[in-house]
Scaffold this motif. Structure first.
Motif, PDB file in Angstrom:
ATOM      1  N   GLU A  84       1.103  -9.346   4.928  1.00 55.44           N
ATOM      2  CA  GLU A  84       2.154  -8.802   3.705  1.00 55.44           C
ATOM      3  C   GLU A  84       2.235  -7.364   3.777  1.00 55.44           C
ATOM      4  N   LEU A  85       1.215  -6.789   3.993  1.00 47.28           N
ATOM      5  CA  LEU A  85       1.391  -5.332   4.234  1.00 47.28           C
ATOM      6  C   LEU A  85       2.463  -4.676   5.461  1.00 47.28           C
ATOM      7  N   GLU A  86       2.294  -5.551   6.517  1.00 41.41           N
ATOM      8  CA  GLU A  86       3.197  -5.204   7.428  1.00 41.41           C
ATOM      9  C   GLU A  86       4.690  -5.578   7.061  1.00 41.41           C
ATOM     10  N   ARG A  87       4.760  -6.578   6.453  1.00 40.74           N
ATOM     11  CA  ARG A  87       6.289  -6.927   5.798  1.00 40.74           C
ATOM     12  C   ARG A  87       6.800  -6.068   5.034  1.00 40.74           C
ATOM     13  N   MET A  88       5.918  -5.605   4.092  1.00 43.56           N
ATOM     14  CA  MET A  88       6.175  -4.561   3.195  1.00 43.56           C
ATOM     15  C   MET A  88       6.522  -3.212   3.744  1.00 43.56           C
ATOM     16  N   ALA A  89       5.875  -2.937   4.522  1.00 41.64           N
ATOM     17  CA  ALA A  89       6.058  -1.660   5.282  1.00 41.64           C
ATOM     18  C   ALA A  89       7.605  -1.411   6.002  1.00 41.64           C
ATOM     19  N   ASN A  90       8.218  -2.698   6.064  1.00 40.54           N
ATOM     20  CA  ASN A  90       9.378  -2.388   6.721  1.00 40.54           C
ATOM     21  C   ASN A  90      10.605  -2.932   5.602  1.00 40.54           C
ATOM     22  N   LEU A  91      10.146  -3.088   4.334  1.00 36.58           N
ATOM     23  CA  LEU A  91      11.032  -3.432   3.117  1.00 36.58           C
ATOM     24  C   LEU A  91      10.952  -2.181   2.451  1.00 36.58           C
ATOM     25  N   PHE A  92      10.040  -1.174   2.172  1.00 28.30           N
ATOM     26  CA  PHE A  92      10.160  -0.393   1.372  1.00 28.30           C
ATOM     27  C   PHE A  92      10.069   1.177   1.807  1.00 28.30           C
ATOM     28  N   ALA A  93      10.323   2.161   1.458  1.00 31.92           N
ATOM     29  CA  ALA A  93      10.499   3.533   1.762  1.00 31.92           C
ATOM     30  C   ALA A  93       9.001   4.069   1.683  1.00 31.92           C
ATOM     31  N   GLU A  94       8.457   3.745   0.614  1.00 33.62           N
ATOM     32  CA  GLU A  94       6.919   4.573   0.470  1.00 33.62           C
ATOM     33  C   GLU A  94       6.031   3.722  -0.763  1.00 33.62           C
ATOM     34  N   PHE A  95       4.904   3.294  -0.426  1.00 31.60           N
ATOM     35  CA  PHE A  95       4.080   2.837  -1.215  1.00 31.60           C
ATOM     36  C   PHE A  95       2.534   3.277  -0.765  1.00 31.60           C
ATOM     37  N   THR A  96       1.699   3.224  -1.580  1.00 36.40           N
ATOM     38  CA  THR A  96       0.389   3.721  -1.398  1.00 36.40           C
ATOM     39  C   THR A  96      -0.612   2.456  -1.224  1.00 36.40           C
ATOM     40  N   VAL A  97      -1.418   2.349  -0.253  1.00 33.33           N
ATOM     41  CA  VAL A  97      -2.593   1.238  -0.231  1.00 33.33           C
ATOM     42  C   VAL A  97      -3.783   1.770  -0.362  1.00 33.33           C
ATOM     43  N   TYR A  98      -4.520   1.140  -1.205  1.00 33.67           N
ATOM     44  CA  TYR A  98      -5.998   1.395  -1.380  1.00 33.67           C
ATOM     45  C   TYR A  98      -6.821   0.474  -1.058  1.00 33.67           C
ATOM     46  N   VAL A  99      -7.620   0.501   0.161  1.00 31.39           N
ATOM     47  CA  VAL A  99      -8.453  -0.496   0.463  1.00 31.39           C
ATOM     48  C   VAL A  99      -9.842  -0.293  -0.005  1.00 31.39           C
ATOM     49  N   VAL A 100     -10.243  -1.619  -0.877  1.00 32.77           N
ATOM     50  CA  VAL A 100     -11.480  -1.424  -1.400  1.00 32.77           C
ATOM     51  C   VAL A 100     -12.295  -2.437  -0.622  1.00 32.77           C
ATOM     52  N   GLU A 101     -13.792  -2.139  -0.406  1.00 28.82           N
ATOM     53  CA  GLU A 101     -14.668  -3.020   0.031  1.00 28.82           C
ATOM     54  C   GLU A 101     -15.476  -3.784  -0.877  1.00 28.82           C
ATOM     55  N   VAL A 102     -15.657  -5.230  -0.367  1.00 28.92           N
ATOM     56  CA  VAL A 102     -16.353  -5.772  -1.757  1.00 28.92           C
ATOM     57  C   VAL A 102     -17.444  -6.924  -0.795  1.00 28.92           C
ATOM     58  N   CYS A 103     -18.637  -6.988  -1.510  1.00 28.40           N
ATOM     59  CA  CYS A 103     -19.337  -7.944  -1.004  1.00 28.40           C
ATOM     60  C   CYS A 103     -19.705  -9.112  -1.947  1.00 28.40           C
ATOM     61  N   HIS A 104     -19.310 -10.347  -1.581  1.00 25.32           N
ATOM     62  CA  HIS A 104     -19.308 -11.404  -2.467  1.00 25.32           C
ATOM     63  C   HIS A 104     -20.905 -11.881  -2.904  1.00 25.32           C
ATOM     64  N   ALA A 105     -21.764 -11.384  -2.234  1.00 28.92           N
ATOM     65  CA  ALA A 105     -23.017 -11.923  -2.435  1.00 28.92           C
ATOM     66  C   ALA A 105     -23.748 -11.008  -3.586  1.00 28.92           C
ATOM     67  N   CYS A 106     -23.578  -9.719  -3.580  1.00 27.64           N
ATOM     68  CA  CYS A 106     -23.917  -8.804  -4.556  1.00 27.64           C
ATOM     69  C   CYS A 106     -23.045  -8.139  -5.603  1.00 27.64           C
ATOM     70  N   GLY A 107     -21.660  -8.156  -5.116  1.00 26.20           N
ATOM     71  CA  GLY A 107     -21.109  -7.455  -6.030  1.00 26.20           C
ATOM     72  C   GLY A 107     -20.685  -5.817  -5.723  1.00 26.20           C
ATOM     73  N   TRP A 108     -21.300  -5.582  -4.547  1.00 26.57           N
ATOM     74  CA  TRP A 108     -21.006  -4.125  -4.044  1.00 26.57           C
ATOM     75  C   TRP A 108     -19.522  -3.663  -4.035  1.00 26.57           C
ATOM     76  N   ASN A 109     -19.032  -2.684  -4.291  1.00 27.05           N
ATOM     77  CA  ASN A 109     -17.593  -2.490  -4.195  1.00 27.05           C
ATOM     78  C   ASN A 109     -17.419  -0.991  -4.142  1.00 27.05           C
ATOM     79  N   HIS A 110     -16.550  -0.683  -3.114  1.00 29.21           N
ATOM     80  CA  HIS A 110     -16.277   1.065  -3.100  1.00 29.21           C
ATOM     81  C   HIS A 110     -14.827   1.185  -2.343  1.00 29.21           C
ATOM     82  N   LEU A 111     -14.238   2.193  -2.628  1.00 24.38           N
ATOM     83  CA  LEU A 111     -12.920   2.547  -2.307  1.00 24.38           C
ATOM     84  C   LEU A 111     -13.160   2.872  -0.817  1.00 24.38           C
ATOM     85  N   ALA A 112     -12.711   2.178  -0.087  1.00 20.24           N
ATOM     86  CA  ALA A 112     -13.035   2.588   1.728  1.00 20.24           C
ATOM     87  C   ALA A 112     -12.009   3.805   2.022  1.00 20.24           C
TER      88      ALA A 112
END
Ligand SMILES: [Zn+2]
Length: 139
Positions: A84-112
């Motif tokens: 979807e990001l790839e499709r949106m990249a061709n549709l819109f002029a500019e938007f920001t993507v924040y990638v967050v890493e998540v662990c399903h086992a313990c709930g660890w998460n952090h902005l990557a």
């Protein structure tokens, strides 16, 4: 492929959090606080990686991409699959993507990382008079 701009890597902050956690200055509850909403987003929109969770070492990290931008309207603040990001990249002029890493086992998460996608052309969908307040809310 995706033309990523203004790439910001949060690896240093991530390492600093992990260091403080391992030294006992942060509790597991503080670093593993992924809520149901984040878990769900990771399940449906996330990208599985081969990297083990740095906290519990029981599960592999999932990366979830959140998109923000005035042009996106209601879609701003939602999680998106890589395709979807790839499709949106061709549709819109500019938007920001924040990638967050998540662990399903313990709930660890952090902005990557964060980066800007889009054609870079002036948007045809967003009137110039529109307030850009939402952008500051994501900082
Ligand atoms: Zn974990």
């Amino acid at each position: 492929m995706l033309n990523q701009r203004q790439i910001v890597d949060y690896e240093l902050q991530r390492r600093s959090v992990l260091r403080r956690y391992r030294a006992g200055f942060l509790s597991r509850e503080e670093v593993c606080d992924a809520g149901p909403y984040l878990h769900r987003a990771a399940r449906y929109h996330g990208e599985q990686t081969e990297h083990m969770c740095p906290v519990c070492f029981k599960s592999q990290i999932v990366l979830v991409a959140w998109v923000y931008g005035d042009e996106l309207g209601m879609a701003s603040g939602s999680a998106r699959k890589p395709a979807e990001l790839e499709r949106m990249a061709n549709l819109f002029a500019e938007f920001t993507v924040y990638v967050v890493e998540v662990c399903h086992a313990c709930g660890w998460n952090h902005l990557a990382m964060s980066y800007v996608l889009g054609t870079g052309e002036p948007g045809t969908r967003a009137p110039r008079s529109r307030p850009r307040s939402r952008k500051s809310a994501t900082q």
